[in-house]
Enzyme design. Structure first.
Site, mmCIF file in Angstrom:
data_model
loop_
_atom_site.group_PDB
_atom_site.id
_atom_site.type_symbol
_atom_site.label_atom_id
_atom_site.label_comp_id
_atom_site.label_asym_id
_atom_site.label_seq_id
_atom_site.Cartn_x
_atom_site.Cartn_y
_atom_site.Cartn_z
ATOM 1 N N CYS A 1 27.408 -35.207 5.667
ATOM 2 C CA CYS A 1 26.527 -34.082 5.998
ATOM 3 C C CYS A 1 27.023 -32.773 5.395
ATOM 4 C CB CYS A 1 26.347 -33.965 7.497
ATOM 5 S SG CYS A 1 27.872 -33.869 8.422
ATOM 6 N N ASN B 1 22.233 -31.973 10.226
ATOM 7 C CA ASN B 1 23.239 -32.943 9.790
ATOM 8 C C ASN B 1 22.828 -34.380 10.092
ATOM 9 O OD1 ASN B 1 23.696 -32.105 12.588
ATOM 10 N ND2 ASN B 1 25.396 -33.565 12.557
#
Lengths: 345, 345, 345, 345
Positions: free
Chosen positions: C146, C309
């Site tokens: 992420c 994320n």
């Protein structure tokens, strides 16, 4: 005159709060802080606000002799170790539920019984506003439950003044922060799951209900909700008096009860942003804010009270009670005023 | 010995913080708190933590004569009213940007010029850790900007020790709370829009950059981000020294700088949850936490520093500097240790 | 045409996100969701937003035969079970780090080596904006980390356009939410300890640094901070190009890169509250917001990028890549626009 | 078949939510979005999640002719402009309070009267679960108040099933997010003042009380508290039936009411973290979660209900009602399931 003090269970949240208060207290000297999990670690490695405190956790099996022992242990520990505690100290202030209720029957009903029921007569409930006289010189003090404390401080003047007689139905709807769950962790209390919640827990049968009913002899319908704050308990009590009551009656009852109390603020209407009790206005302090509103259409009184559950609802109440027990200045060590602005308290 | 004090601009956030500190300060007595917007209202109606303070806001046009005047007014006000301030008090502590920079040129470049440049030589930057000697006896003190303070406290030892020479490029990436925006309100700062943000603001050209560059003579690439807290500024400084440096070198530099400083904590690695500086560990206190990590792969030092922007970054720094200026105990009135646990500080 | 799909490790946060996306996807049918811990429990008992999904977790040892297997397991699991995965499905989309890097050497340096290095040539990094052609028809896809994704999406156009050559020093300062830590719990991630933080973690040596350096061949100084949100990663990249660059150059580079990309929004200045990329503006969506600012005084470009994320930084990227791999509509199942207003995303 | 739609008051929070829903709705085409304050600005400059929507705000004085007009304006606007609205569209869905109550008397009591009382008979309350039949073909729909909606969805089955008769006293204690206050800003709603609150507001006399009493004919004691979330309303209803009731009776009542309802989830006990209704479990979705617990000791039923105040409590309810009015698939455009994990919703 300085009193020596120890904190048993000092690595938990309320244990740390006790250390913070005792460190800044003019009449106490911290002698010992115990923790099984963190033995030999510095206090500051667990409580980052106490890095300046030159102290390491010690084993709870080796208690120092002190004037006052504060026990910040889980339910059931104090009743098991009370003899060792009393051997170590003349005055015991217990922050658990072990000595809050008056009778073995109550512990049978709400907890798993009690192993030392003969001590229940001796112990004094730690809420100074309602037990000041009994606390003077007391040797076994039980700091009240945070939710119960919020409700009792809020409702007390209505009973004292006769506005409520004890036969009315009382609804207590409490909102609490995550520190109430302690330092343990667990999935439900992880940040990702716990943030932003309005989460009912123990929607019925919460054990603090027993303390409220003990205080007033009334039937109490209690529910608690976890909300997004860390410190704080806010009780909203909905009560329906049998006889009509005026706003002036309410002011009179609350002023009589609290005008001379150093740790209760009446906040009931007025101007500005903060017009009723709010936990964030008392975060870190030993204040309880109490306020009310009258709902003539529903013959209802709504009582609001807000405390820091770790202070007025636990460690602050414990130090306040110890001050009274030792007959020192009641407000000693409890002079922090809180912050503004401040976030999730 | 008690010094009389007044706070001009006392209804704002830093004004309230000054009142909180002065109220608990053993050597100060609050004589006056001014506010144009809230004249004649009680201080407690704006700052709920100060309900016990028996004081009403007064007009700023009628300044009482005091020993120390704290000015918590927006940029530009102090330079306009400095003559009146100095007539009212021997010692002025200004929390705005009006007297932080050394030269008119800097004010031309970063602000809209300066109306009283002749005073810039006289004023002393309020950060005690770097200006203790000049502050003793100073009569015009400029408390530093919060973001600048965080960065300067973090980077100082690297320059003092010669690890940085001033010709390196420095990246300062700051994260700040919403109290930095003041009490004004506005759409961008409404709870619904401001909650949960990581929001770049003043991504380049932030005025606090000037203070950092003034402190060290280095080129500073500064960016700030609003994050979800109320109090707090955390600076992450990425620096790349010309010569290789070891972790021991860093510890040596920082220990020499800060081992005797009462308001700086070194927090660099270690165990537990709080291993690096964090704003919430210092919320409400005057501490700066400073830490670092070495990144050998990138020849980088990462320096972390965390303060409460309203305390070490403003009102706390101001009182600290006033203590030094008046040659009283440097830590007087600044003994609050912070809380644990605590939420968005 | 419907493709069958399974999710291995479906009780974790990204596993649940995959289920959410696949449930609403017009071209996928969920056949299996595995979980060792919650075997036989309903998906909705873990993921409350999926109570309407009539599915129970099954043992990961008994994999159904499907078209696409999504693995949302911790690092190291996929490389161990890759043969079983490939037996069960023609297309594997792995959300762990196991197949993101190109060489065994990198795994030796950043992880604990790799047990199946011969597959590293075959696997394709899942970020469609940079690997669209390779992803078409790919059978082993590694969704990017992420933090790396946020940085790569932000920096890519500068390298593609030649504004950066790869020999510059790049500082990447990332702010991330608590979902990045997964569903596990633990003291540091408890609500009371994690709320309101700006907490440095992995201040140096973060493994996502390897992915950024792999993408651009540049030296990257990476630091991450936990902040008070649940979903979201915001990367601020401070870069210093060798040659002067204008704002128009930047707009040109970013527009060329992203004008036709369905999941990248350019947000660089403009009016209103949301003038730069913010994670909360993309929470729940597969968008990346990318923006920039030029700092002529420091010859610096500041690049901001923001993603969810769990979406663009994980499950959304995985579904996006699977869409491309299967040559179906690239945006299928990814049409959620995000919310306004919304809190800690 | 596509219906044309316009949103009047589209720059506010609920206006933006309507645009979000209509944009993703298979049967609606957005023709116009009005805003006095942001005329000619792009929708995306106010609502960052709608940057992909190619639409600018227009003057509310120049209404396009559409099939359905959604009015997301403050109280009092719709009753003033209702003739213009009806000239522009056959179907009006009003999100304000202007057409929720049945009689002029109620508006005299709870609001400042009503200028078009003759329309009150015609308007239909928008809560589909209770007014499905009346809504089919309706031309004037009043989406319910968010707090009232939460309470009505929670209590409805108890009245329908005869567990409550309407002569009991009902306590409704609601916790709401900051989006309820709208996009306006103001000091009390600034992030610094509003974060972390449990703040009583309108502790008595809240106007939504009128909607609950209208729904059930019962006396309702209503209090609302602002808590730290953005979206969400959670109602806790404490009720005391005259006759004893069992848990099985409750399950029977609620299952009969809601088993076939597409937007109500029963969440009453069970395992895992999410055992009772929670606003964050429904954030962004049109779901209402409803649950209950029985308190035999107090002869009390506690009913919990949780909605996204901007969805089920406003824009989602409006679209749901419009779907029913136009006799299209009731769930069209309302398929978002919510997120897990997610923060302050």
């Amino acid at each position: 005159m300085t009193h020596t003090a120890s904190v048993v269970g000092a690595s938990g949240f309320t244990g740390g709060e006790l250390l913070r208060l005792l460190r800044g207290h003019p009449a106490f000297e911290i002698v010992q802080a115990t923790s099984r999990e963190y033995t030999n670690k510095t206090v500051g490695s667990v409580h980052p606000n106490l890095r300046e405190l030159d102290l390491r956790f010690s084993e709870p099996t080796d208690l120092a002799s002190v004037d006052v022992l504060f026990a910040a242990t889980p339910h059931g520990v104090s009743m098991e170790h009370i003899d060792a505690f009393r051997e170590a100290a003349d005055t015991i202030v217990d922050l658990s539920a072990d000595f809050r209720l008056d009778s073995e029957d109550q512990y049978d009903q709400w907890y798993d019984g009690h192993s030392r029921p003969e001590l229940l007569d001796e112990s004094v409930y730690g809420l100074v506003e309602r037990h000041r006289d009994e606390l003077a010189g007391a040797s076994l003090i039980a700091a009240g439950g945070c939710n119960a404390t919020a409700a009792i401080v809020g409702l007390g003047p209505l009973f004292d003044d006769g506005i409520l007689a004890g036969d009315e139905r009382i609804v207590v709807d409490v909102k609490v922060g995550s520190s109430e769950g302690g330092a343990g962790g667990g999935k439900a209390s992880s940040h990702a799951e716990r943030s932003g919640v309005v989460r009912p827990y123990a929607p019925t049968g919460h054990r603090h209900e027993a303390e409220i009913e003990q205080a007033f002899g009334c039937e109490t319908a209690f529910s608690a909700h976890a909300v997004d704050m860390i410190r704080g308990a806010a009780a909203t009590c909905h009560v329906f008096p049998d006889e009509p009551v005026s706003k002036a009656d309410l002011w009179s009852a609350y002023r009589e009860a609290y005008d001379d109390e150093p740790f209760v603020r009446l906040v009931a209407g007025g101007s500005g942003v903060y017009r009723y009790p709010e936990p964030k206005a008392v975060a870190g302090s030993n204040y309880a804010e109490v306020g009310f509103e009258l709902d003539p259409g529903n013959e209802r009184i709504v009582v609001f009270s807000a405390i820091d559950n770790m202070m007025k609802g636990s460690a602050g109440q414990a130090v306040h009670a110890a001050n009274v027990a030792l007959r020192i200045d009641e407000t000693a060590g409890l002079d922090f005023q809180g912050l503004h602005p401040v976030g999730a308290p």
